[in-house]
Design an enzyme around this catalytic site. Structure first.
Site, PDB file in Angstrom:
ATOM      1  N   ASP A 198       1.641  18.488 -32.695  1.00  0.00           N
ATOM      2  CA  ASP A 198       0.315  17.320 -32.903  1.00  0.00           C
ATOM      3  C   ASP A 198       0.583  16.218 -33.236  1.00  0.00           C
ATOM      4  O   ASP A 198       1.503  15.797 -33.757  1.00  0.00           O
ATOM      5  CB  ASP A 198      -0.227  18.792 -34.149  1.00  0.00           C
ATOM      6  CG  ASP A 198      -0.601  20.140 -33.774  1.00  0.00           C
ATOM      7  OD1 ASP A 198      -0.453  20.528 -33.217  1.00  0.00           O
ATOM      8  OD2 ASP A 198       0.069  20.485 -35.057  1.00  0.00           O
ATOM      9  N   ARG A 199      -0.469  15.892 -32.725  1.00  0.00           N
ATOM     10  CA  ARG A 199      -0.079  14.180 -33.222  1.00  0.00           C
ATOM     11  C   ARG A 199      -0.498  13.596 -34.256  1.00  0.00           C
ATOM     12  O   ARG A 199      -0.092  12.571 -34.425  1.00  0.00           O
ATOM     13  CB  ARG A 199      -1.991  13.633 -32.425  1.00  0.00           C
ATOM     14  CG  ARG A 199      -2.267  12.305 -32.406  1.00  0.00           C
ATOM     15  CD  ARG A 199      -4.266  12.141 -32.637  1.00  0.00           C
ATOM     16  NE  ARG A 199      -3.583  10.718 -32.033  1.00  0.00           N
ATOM     17  CZ  ARG A 199      -5.096  10.027 -31.694  1.00  0.00           C
ATOM     18  NH1 ARG A 199      -6.161  10.763 -30.846  1.00  0.00           N
ATOM     19  NH2 ARG A 199      -5.107   8.598 -31.581  1.00  0.00           N
TER      20      ARG A 199
END
Length: 320
Positions: A146-147
């Site tokens: 995930d970012r």
């Protein structure tokens, strides 16, 4: 309209055809200088570097047929050429490499950087590495983070390595361990969470993952306590046995202990208390990785947490 513009930066002389008569000079340039930042176009207009019939003009000037527009040297990206990324970002990602050979790169991905472009983002880690390694024509992400999750991320430099690691990921050959700072005192008895996960879309279009025992996909995460901070928080290790989207974030929530800084599944009150200690990030970090290599050897790597994480945990440990 005719042009004498070569492909390298040089003065351009653009003759205005009758169909462009009446168009504002700023809109004319925006359409012709594809890929040049709008701010740069307005800057050269404001400074008087754009001339029409050898005279200065304002951005609202309306063109007339036959006008000769002089444009100072500006570099227009070639068609399909990637937008050059900031040197600071490229240097940061280059410095994040913790392993590289002829077939594989492993980085300690910083929090806040997406792994690929899309959903409004023009770039991510993979686009950056294609600029950092232009000779590697087969660069591909092996998996994703995930970012806002930091830590170990694999990038294959060869198709053969990509296929090998995908096979290992589908089996049980890859061992990935994460650290997470969660709310409350994690019970030592919670050693595993087995809860099927399914995706749903909110009205805003945002995708959420939920426990769905009827229609969700089987998902298993193994947990271990690393450090306790009284009843306030616990530092845990999470080992995902399956690889579902947001698996660790939803499984910790399902166990009653959301992750600090999680804006999607977390608790704002808890996250604010962590932010007040300086922890302005999602506290989920892929810190350990063991993967089998094609030659039969094993690659074992660890990635340290960033300074913000380390200092926040240090403050949590300090006596009141």
């Amino acid at each position: 309209m005719t042009t004498t513009a070569p492909s390298t930066p040089a003065v351009q002389l653009l003759e205005v055809s009758p169909e462009y008569a009446g168009q504002r000079i700023d809109n004319f340039l925006l359409a012709r200088l594809k890929g040049v930042p709008k701010t740069l176009i307005y800057r050269i207009l404001r400074k008087g570097e754009v001339r029409v019939n050898k005279g200065r003009i304002k951005p609202e000037y309306k063109l007339q047929a036959g006008d000769i527009v002089r444009v100072p040297p500006v570099r227009v990206p070639e068609r399909d050429e990637p937008v050059p990324l900031a040197q600071g970002l490229l240097q940061r990602l280059e410095a994040s490499i913790i392993f590289e050979d002829k077939a594989l790169i492993v980085i300690n991905k910083p929090c806040g950087i997406a792994v690929h472009g899309g959903s409004g983002l023009t770039y991510g880690v993979i686009e950056a590495f294609r600029q950092l390694r232009p000779d590697c024509k087969e660069l591909e992400l092996v998996h994703r983070l995930d970012r806002d999750t930091s830590g170990l991320l694999m990038i294959a430099k060869k198709r053969s390595m990509l296929r090998h690691l995908h096979t290992a990921l589908r089996g049980d050959g890859v061992d990935k361990r994460y650290m997470a700072l969660v709310r409350g005192n994690w019970a030592a008895s919670i050693k595993q969470v087995r809860a099927s996960l399914g995706k749903s879309n909110l009205r805003s279009g945002e995708r959420m993952v939920e426990v769905d025992e009827e229609e969700g996909k089987e998902s298993v995460t193994v947990f271990k306590v690393l450090r306790r901070f009284g009843d306030f928080a616990t530092l845990i290790e999470a080992k995902p046995i399956t690889g579902r989207t947001h698996q660790i974030r939803v499984h910790t929530l399902h166990a009653g202990h959301c992750i600090a800084g999680d804006t999607k599944y977390g608790d704002e009150g808890f996250s604010k208390e962590i932010r007040d200690l300086g922890g302005k990030r999602l506290f989920l970090h892929a810190y350990m990785l063991t993967v089998p290599l094609p030659d039969g050897s094993e690659l074992k790597l660890q990635a340290p947490v960033d300074e913000m994480w380390a200092k926040t945990v240090e403050r949590l440990s300090a006596p009141i």
